[in-house]
Scaffold this motif. Structure first.
Motif, PDB file in Angstrom:
ATOM      1  N   GLU A 213       0.849  -1.185   0.000  1.00  0.00           N
ATOM      2  CA  GLU A 213       0.000   0.000   0.000  1.00  0.00           C
ATOM      3  C   GLU A 213       0.887   1.238   0.000  1.00  0.00           C
ATOM      4  O   GLU A 213       1.875   1.304   0.747  1.00  0.00           O
ATOM      5  CB  GLU A 213      -0.905   0.034   1.238  1.00  0.00           C
ATOM      6  N   PHE A 214       0.521   2.225  -0.818  1.00  0.00           N
ATOM      7  CA  PHE A 214       1.283   3.480  -0.828  1.00  0.00           C
ATOM      8  C   PHE A 214       0.356   4.616  -1.225  1.00  0.00           C
ATOM      9  O   PHE A 214      -0.389   4.514  -2.198  1.00  0.00           O
ATOM     10  CB  PHE A 214       2.459   3.416  -1.795  1.00  0.00           C
ATOM     11  N   ASP A 215       0.401   5.694  -0.463  1.00  0.00           N
ATOM     12  CA  ASP A 215      -0.380   6.890  -0.752  1.00  0.00           C
ATOM     13  C   ASP A 215       0.563   7.998  -1.202  1.00  0.00           C
ATOM     14  O   ASP A 215       1.341   8.523  -0.388  1.00  0.00           O
ATOM     15  CB  ASP A 215      -1.165   7.321   0.492  1.00  0.00           C
ATOM     16  N   ALA A 217      -0.009  11.010  -2.079  1.00  0.00           N
ATOM     17  CA  ALA A 217      -0.306  12.331  -1.527  1.00  0.00           C
ATOM     18  C   ALA A 217       0.404  12.555  -0.196  1.00  0.00           C
ATOM     19  O   ALA A 217       0.977  13.614   0.055  1.00  0.00           O
ATOM     20  CB  ALA A 217      -1.813  12.492  -1.356  1.00  0.00           C
ATOM     21  N   SER A 218       0.382  11.541   0.657  1.00  0.00           N
ATOM     22  CA  SER A 218       1.012  11.671   1.972  1.00  0.00           C
ATOM     23  C   SER A 218       2.446  11.177   1.987  1.00  0.00           C
ATOM     24  O   SER A 218       3.208  11.487   2.906  1.00  0.00           O
ATOM     25  CB  SER A 218       0.211  10.891   3.024  1.00  0.00           C
ATOM     26  N   GLY A 219       2.815  10.396   0.968  1.00  0.00           N
ATOM     27  CA  GLY A 219       4.157   9.815   0.927  1.00  0.00           C
ATOM     28  C   GLY A 219       4.340   8.665   1.894  1.00  0.00           C
ATOM     29  O   GLY A 219       5.467   8.264   2.175  1.00  0.00           O
ATOM     30  N   LYS A 220       3.243   8.128   2.410  1.00  0.00           N
ATOM     31  CA  LYS A 220       3.313   7.044   3.381  1.00  0.00           C
ATOM     32  C   LYS A 220       2.941   5.718   2.722  1.00  0.00           C
ATOM     33  O   LYS A 220       2.051   5.655   1.877  1.00  0.00           O
ATOM     34  CB  LYS A 220       2.373   7.302   4.557  1.00  0.00           C
ATOM     35  N   GLY A 221       3.623   4.661   3.138  1.00  0.00           N
ATOM     36  CA  GLY A 221       3.328   3.355   2.579  1.00  0.00           C
ATOM     37  C   GLY A 221       3.691   2.245   3.547  1.00  0.00           C
ATOM     38  O   GLY A 221       4.361   2.479   4.564  1.00  0.00           O
ATOM     39  N   ARG A 222       3.244   1.031   3.201  1.00  0.00           N
ATOM     40  CA  ARG A 222       3.552  -0.118   4.037  1.00  0.00           C
ATOM     41  C   ARG A 222       3.400  -1.401   3.224  1.00  0.00           C
ATOM     42  O   ARG A 222       2.763  -1.424   2.171  1.00  0.00           O
ATOM     43  CB  ARG A 222       2.639  -0.162   5.264  1.00  0.00           C
ATOM     44  N   VAL A 223       4.019  -2.461   3.723  1.00  0.00           N
ATOM     45  CA  VAL A 223       3.888  -3.790   3.142  1.00  0.00           C
ATOM     46  C   VAL A 223       3.564  -4.750   4.273  1.00  0.00           C
ATOM     47  O   VAL A 223       3.823  -4.451   5.450  1.00  0.00           O
ATOM     48  CB  VAL A 223       5.175  -4.246   2.415  1.00  0.00           C
ATOM     49  N   GLY A 224       2.972  -5.907   3.925  1.00  0.00           N
ATOM     50  CA  GLY A 224       2.610  -6.793   5.003  1.00  0.00           C
ATOM     51  C   GLY A 224       2.287  -8.207   4.582  1.00  0.00           C
ATOM     52  O   GLY A 224       1.884  -8.459   3.443  1.00  0.00           O
ATOM     53  N   PHE A 225       2.493  -9.126   5.509  1.00  0.00           N
ATOM     54  CA  PHE A 225       2.139 -10.528   5.308  1.00  0.00           C
ATOM     55  C   PHE A 225       0.629 -10.682   5.368  1.00  0.00           C
ATOM     56  O   PHE A 225       0.000 -10.344   6.370  1.00  0.00           O
ATOM     57  CB  PHE A 225       2.773 -11.402   6.396  1.00  0.00           C
TER      58      PHE A 225
END
Length: 309
Positions: A213-215, A217-225
């Motif tokens: 997941e990456f946004d 606009a905010s420059g925030k993201g994450r990955v996950g199991f």
């Protein structure tokens, strides 16, 4: 990279020596013509970093022997790709057997992990033994497209996954590491910018779903199991018959988490470290096949700590 280049050259020498043992078998019919199969080729710069990519060369006309082809490369464009820096060619001379209609120049691309403009170079056939060179299709323009501006693609590659074995009460042992690999989809494919796959968990051969997941606009993201996520279907575990083998979430003191959940991790600014949340724990669990009824877990439970380049 220096040692990798030496290894590639050693392998090329062995391969060329084997091909050159047919020196007395060159084509002599005079009808063969060699040409580049494509006028332009574009690859992501990480496309050939783990496995080779190839530039095809075509042979037409009747032949009674082998054809040898030699190419040269030239830096091209405003942001040229440089030989031995942005890509490595195994050998610039190849032998195309008499019964083949195509040969291939093998390359490895170098993923520099930097955001940059696309790089270009030209590959041209400069010599042919047993054939003439096409006057109109002797060159290919090759573009190495930057992949690092797409954060999704920056996730791909080899990582070290740090974990600790855990008890059912959540207590953990000494941290250790596995070598894991993240892969994904090519641009334009369904799943691009949404789903990645992680292989090498507990050194298993299968791969599990790894959400992205990456946004912007905010420059925030994450990955996950994604939990549960199946390694294998119809996996014959120790002779007890076919089972699903899946990664599942586990809550210390409570037991297996049967509903879908995600163990999220966030990356640092240079994409070199992914740090995971404290919960849930992860375990490998068996399910009957094809009914999907849980039977237990394999090997134990793990606390996932972080992943590093």
């Amino acid at each position: 990279m220096k040692y990798f280049k030496i290894f590639m050259l050693m392998m090329a020498t062995v391969a060329f020596a084997a091909c050159s043992s047919d020196d007395d078998g060159w084509n002599g019919s005079g009808d063969a013509v060699v040409s580049m199969a494509n006028q332009e080729i574009t690859w992501k710069e990480n496309k050939g970093s783990s496995t080779p990519v190839y530039v095809p060369i075509t042979v037409t006309g009747e032949r009674n022997g082998n054809v040898q082809v030699t190419v040269q490369v030239k830096e091209t464009g405003e942001n040229p790709a440089m030989d031995d820096i942005h890509y490595i060619i195994t050998s610039k001379t190849i032998v195309i057997p008499a019964d083949a209609t195509q040969g291939k120049i093998e390359l490895r691309t170098i993923d520099d992990m930097d955001i940059n403009d696309n790089r270009t170079f030209t590959m041209t056939i400069v010599d042919a033994k047993g054939a003439t060179i096409s006057s109109s299709n002797a060159s290919t323009l090759i573009t190495l497209k930057d992949n690092d501006s797409e954060f999704y693609e920056k996730m791909m590659g080899t990582w070290k996954l740090e974990y600790a074995e855990a008890g059912t009460d959540g207590t953990t042992g000494t941290p250790a590491t596995w070598s894991v690999s993240i892969s994904g989809y090519d641009e334009g494919e369904e799943g691009y910018n949404e789903m990645l796959y992680l292989s090498g968990f507990n050194q298993e051969e299968g791969e599990v779903e790894f959400l992205y997941e990456f946004d912007k606009a905010s420059g925030k993201g994450r990955v996950g199991f994604m939990l549960p996520s199946s390694f294998f279907a119809a996996y014959n575990f120790n002779g007890i018959g076919p089972h699903y083998l899946a990664l599942c979430g586990y809550k210390a003191g409570s037991g297996w988490i049967n509903e879908e959940t995600v163990l999220w991790g966030t990356w640092n600014d240079d994409f070199s470290v992914i740090t995971f949340e404290d919960a849930p724990l992860i375990g490998e669990r068996l399910y009957t096949y094809p009914a999907g009824d849980p039977t237990g877990y394999r090997y134990g439970l793990y606390k996932i700590i972080k992943m590093t380049r």
